[in-house]
Design a protein around this motif. Structure first.
Motif, PDB file in Angstrom:
ATOM      1  N   ARG A  35       1.024  -1.100   0.004  1.00 38.98           N
ATOM      2  CA  ARG A  35      -0.264   0.143   0.179  1.00 38.98           C
ATOM      3  C   ARG A  35       1.023   1.538   0.110  1.00 38.98           C
ATOM      4  NH1 ARG A  35      -2.595  -1.153   4.232  1.00 38.98           N
ATOM      5  NH2 ARG A  35      -1.297   0.109   5.477  1.00 38.98           N
ATOM      6  N   ASP A  36       1.891   1.330   0.813  1.00 47.35           N
ATOM      7  CA  ASP A  36       2.938   2.248   0.761  1.00 47.35           C
ATOM      8  C   ASP A  36       3.581   2.464  -0.444  1.00 47.35           C
ATOM      9  OD1 ASP A  36       2.098   2.781   3.520  1.00 47.35           O
ATOM     10  OD2 ASP A  36       4.060   1.650   4.208  1.00 47.35           O
ATOM     11  N   GLU A  37       3.747   1.739  -1.231  1.00 48.34           N
ATOM     12  CA  GLU A  37       4.652   1.860  -2.472  1.00 48.34           C
ATOM     13  C   GLU A  37       3.488   2.208  -3.497  1.00 48.34           C
ATOM     14  OE1 GLU A  37       7.582   1.708  -3.493  1.00 48.34           O
ATOM     15  OE2 GLU A  37       8.185   1.075  -1.527  1.00 48.34           O
ATOM     16  N   LEU A  38       2.473   2.070  -3.298  1.00 45.82           N
ATOM     17  CA  LEU A  38       1.044   2.307  -4.252  1.00 45.82           C
ATOM     18  C   LEU A  38       0.871   4.031  -4.019  1.00 45.82           C
ATOM     19  CD1 LEU A  38      -1.443  -0.548  -4.355  1.00 45.82           C
ATOM     20  CD2 LEU A  38       0.178   0.292  -6.648  1.00 45.82           C
ATOM     21  N   ASN A  39       0.796   4.272  -2.681  1.00 44.11           N
ATOM     22  CA  ASN A  39       0.592   5.826  -2.283  1.00 44.11           C
ATOM     23  C   ASN A  39       1.950   6.708  -2.889  1.00 44.11           C
ATOM     24  OD1 ASN A  39      -1.756   5.170  -1.012  1.00 44.11           O
ATOM     25  ND2 ASN A  39      -0.962   4.980   0.909  1.00 44.11           N
ATOM     26  N   LYS A  40       3.027   6.096  -2.699  1.00 49.37           N
ATOM     27  CA  LYS A  40       4.338   6.880  -3.340  1.00 49.37           C
ATOM     28  C   LYS A  40       4.097   7.069  -4.510  1.00 49.37           C
ATOM     29  CE  LYS A  40       7.432   5.376   0.429  1.00 49.37           C
ATOM     30  NZ  LYS A  40       8.728   4.783   0.866  1.00 49.37           N
ATOM     31  N   ALA A  41       3.934   5.985  -5.328  1.00 49.50           N
ATOM     32  CA  ALA A  41       3.727   6.123  -6.663  1.00 49.50           C
ATOM     33  C   ALA A  41       2.759   7.263  -7.166  1.00 49.50           C
ATOM     34  CB  ALA A  41       3.514   4.749  -7.438  1.00 49.50           C
ATOM     35  N   PHE A  42       1.505   6.893  -6.690  1.00 51.65           N
ATOM     36  CA  PHE A  42       0.481   7.837  -7.006  1.00 51.65           C
ATOM     37  C   PHE A  42       0.752   9.265  -6.524  1.00 51.65           C
ATOM     38  CE2 PHE A  42      -3.210  10.527  -5.306  1.00 51.65           C
ATOM     39  CZ  PHE A  42      -3.937  10.460  -6.583  1.00 51.65           C
ATOM     40  N   TYR A  43       1.674   9.720  -5.619  1.00 50.43           N
ATOM     41  CA  TYR A  43       2.004  10.947  -5.063  1.00 50.43           C
ATOM     42  C   TYR A  43       2.942  11.462  -6.099  1.00 50.43           C
ATOM     43  CZ  TYR A  43       4.293  14.418  -2.444  1.00 50.43           C
ATOM     44  OH  TYR A  43       4.785  15.857  -1.797  1.00 50.43           O
ATOM     45  N   LYS A  44       3.919  10.732  -6.582  1.00 46.27           N
ATOM     46  CA  LYS A  44       4.817  11.525  -7.523  1.00 46.27           C
ATOM     47  C   LYS A  44       4.100  11.666  -8.868  1.00 46.27           C
ATOM     48  CE  LYS A  44       8.899   9.034  -5.654  1.00 46.27           C
ATOM     49  NZ  LYS A  44      10.130   7.860  -5.834  1.00 46.27           N
ATOM     50  N   ASP A  45       3.370  10.745  -9.289  1.00 44.41           N
ATOM     51  CA  ASP A  45       2.546  11.026 -10.197  1.00 44.41           C
ATOM     52  C   ASP A  45       1.712  12.165 -10.363  1.00 44.41           C
ATOM     53  OD1 ASP A  45       1.731   9.860 -12.914  1.00 44.41           O
ATOM     54  OD2 ASP A  45      -0.316   9.660 -12.093  1.00 44.41           O
ATOM     55  N   ARG A  46       1.152  12.599  -9.303  1.00 47.69           N
ATOM     56  CA  ARG A  46       0.167  13.631  -8.978  1.00 47.69           C
ATOM     57  C   ARG A  46       1.258  15.012  -8.990  1.00 47.69           C
ATOM     58  NH1 ARG A  46      -4.017  16.157 -10.963  1.00 47.69           N
ATOM     59  NH2 ARG A  46      -4.977  17.387  -9.510  1.00 47.69           N
ATOM     60  N   LEU A  47       2.223  14.872  -8.473  1.00 44.56           N
ATOM     61  CA  LEU A  47       3.159  15.992  -8.363  1.00 44.56           C
ATOM     62  C   LEU A  47       3.469  16.312  -9.767  1.00 44.56           C
ATOM     63  CD1 LEU A  47       5.709  15.423  -5.521  1.00 44.56           C
ATOM     64  CD2 LEU A  47       3.780  17.049  -5.909  1.00 44.56           C
ATOM     65  N   GLY A  48       3.961  15.289 -10.676  1.00 47.14           N
ATOM     66  CA  GLY A  48       4.243  15.505 -12.005  1.00 47.14           C
ATOM     67  C   GLY A  48       3.314  16.269 -12.877  1.00 47.14           C
ATOM     68  N   GLU A  49       1.829  15.920 -12.681  1.00 39.45           N
ATOM     69  CA  GLU A  49       0.863  16.563 -13.066  1.00 39.45           C
ATOM     70  C   GLU A  49       0.554  17.918 -12.823  1.00 39.45           C
ATOM     71  OE1 GLU A  49      -2.711  13.788 -12.360  1.00 39.45           O
ATOM     72  OE2 GLU A  49      -1.897  12.287 -13.700  1.00 39.45           O
ATOM     73  N   LEU A  50       0.771  18.123 -11.441  1.00 37.71           N
ATOM     74  CA  LEU A  50       0.596  19.621 -11.039  1.00 37.71           C
ATOM     75  C   LEU A  50       1.683  20.424 -11.628  1.00 37.71           C
ATOM     76  CD1 LEU A  50      -0.232  18.967  -7.210  1.00 37.71           C
ATOM     77  CD2 LEU A  50      -1.676  19.892  -9.011  1.00 37.71           C
ATOM     78  N   SER A  51       2.811  20.021 -11.705  1.00 36.42           N
ATOM     79  CA  SER A  51       3.858  20.916 -12.414  1.00 36.42           C
ATOM     80  C   SER A  51       3.599  21.219 -13.802  1.00 36.42           C
ATOM     81  CB  SER A  51       5.453  20.112 -12.241  1.00 36.42           C
ATOM     82  OG  SER A  51       5.716  19.881 -11.147  1.00 36.42           O
TER      83      SER A  51
END
Length: 407
Positions: A35-51
């Motif tokens: 679950r932690d790995e999935l949350n990190k991947a989602f977090y990084k992916d969403r940061l990229g989208e915000l940029s």
């Protein structure tokens, strides 16, 4: 019995193992890491989208959105990882409770519907086989009770299931059939015993006795051959002679019946209760031989049968009595007969009267009673089997079923 309980333990343990497999395979730590790995991947992916959105001018306050994304990631972390105390059961506790439930439920259900008492009773009856067999084979004045015969039959059938070549076991089962007046069981069991050991005088006698119960005349002929063979071999005991004599009497061979009854008298002392019974049997045969006739309409023809489960001691006598229609205990007439073969047909007339000046021919209506006297004492009735007719007209044929027992 030990094997039975061992088998139940093995089955219950196997059930516990099946229940435990899914719980043992569960890995909460692995699930949290995934679950932690999935949350990190989602977090990084969403940061990229915000940029990308900020560069395109679509986002007004990029920093606020990043703060919200971090808060969402933090909210998804379980309480146990945030220092909070967990409220759930540990996997080991769940496993232990599950196995305890399986054990309690399995034995609880079996105790209530599994027939444990019947199994225990069966084991106890099987253990009594030697004791019950000895009582059946011994000519005791106290016949076996109906329950004892049932117990012995169950124990024997269990033994014969595992030892089908046991000739003595089949002999005992045949004797139970004879005692219960069950001709089919008696003949089938005795026949199997005879095929295994045809040279045994005891088995020959038992087989002959069973064949005498059959309704087939060919079986009767075979029984006569067996009994005569025993006499030629020197095994002419009281039971053999009694069977031959009664068969001869039934077939109106009165001279032959008298001859064998007289042989039986020579084997017992005058003090023996059977001696006087034999005297009466001889007198009855001599009466028939002399050609004395009963007057039509003033005789009482009676057929006596035994109900299934009624046990008869070989030394018992059958007492048939005629009473007035009001059921008076004092008989007008009575007679005794050997209780060796049933059903039996007899005829009572004025010669059987018990009261001077009172005859059967004086009656218009009457009641007939039949009783098996097991101890030779007419005054004692405890344990004796009996039956009686309804009120009938004089001369009317009567059928009596002996199916009750004095307590």
């Amino acid at each position: 019995m030990a094997i039975f309980w061992f088998a139940t333990v093995a089955i219950v343990l196997f059930s516990c193992f099946i229940v435990a497999i899914p719980l043992m395979k569960s890995n909460s730590k692995g699930d949290r890491a995934l679950r932690d790995e999935l949350n990190k991947a989602f977090y990084k992916d969403r940061l990229g989208e915000l940029s990308k959105e900020a560069e395109a001018g679509l986002v007004v306050d990029q920093q606020e959105l990043v703060s919200d994304l971090k808060q969402s990631l933090l909210d998804d972390i379980p309480a146990s990882q945030n220092g909070s105390k967990g409220s759930g059961f540990s996997p080991k506790a769940i496993l232990a409770l599950s196995m305890l439930f399986v054990i309690v439920a399995s034995y609880g259900i079996y105790m209530s519907v599994g027939g444990l008492k019947q199994v225990q009773d069966w084991q106890q009856v099987t253990a009594r086989l030697p004791e019950l067999s000895k009582k059946l084979m011994t000519e005791s004045s106290q016949p076996m009770t109906e329950q004892e015969l049932k117990d012995l039959s169950l124990a024997l059938r269990t033994r014969l299931y595992y030892q089908p070549d046991d000739a003595m076991g089949w002999l005992l089962l045949g004797k139970i059939g004879i005692a219960n007046r069950d001709a089919n069981t008696a003949v089938e069991a005795m026949e199997r015993a005879y095929k295994m050991n045809s040279a045994s005088p005891t088995i020959q006698l038992g087989y002959a006795q069973a064949l005498m119960m059959s309704q087939d005349e060919q079986d009767h002929e075979k029984a006569r051959g067996l009994l005569e063979g025993l006499v030629r071999q020197g095994y002419a005991n009281l039971q053999v002679l009694s069977l031959i004599a009664f068969d001869a009497f039934e077939n109106q061979q009165y001279t032959r019946a008298i001859e064998y009854w007289q042989q039986m008298q020579r084997l017992v002392t005058p003090e023996d209760a059977r001696y006087s019974m034999l005297e009466r049997s001889i007198a009855l045969a001599q009466k028939q031989l002399s050609g004395s006739k009963v007057v039509h309409g003033v005789s009482v023809p009676v057929k006596v049968s035994l109900a299934k489960g009624v046990s008869v001691n070989p030394n018992s006598v059958l007492i048939v009595s005629v009473h007035t229609a009001d059921g008076s205990p004092m008989p007008v007439a009575a007679a005794r007969y050997p209780a060796t073969k049933f059903p039996v047909s007899i005829v009572l007339d004025d010669s059987n009267s018990m009261i001077q000046g009172r005859k059967i021919s004086d009656l218009k209506d009457l009641i007939v009673k039949a009783r098996i006297d097991s101890d030779g004492n007419v005054s004692t009735k405890k344990g004796d089997w009996y039956g009686e007719s309804e009120v009938v007209k004089l001369g009317q044929p009567i059928n009596i079923l002996i199916d009750k027992q004095f307590k």
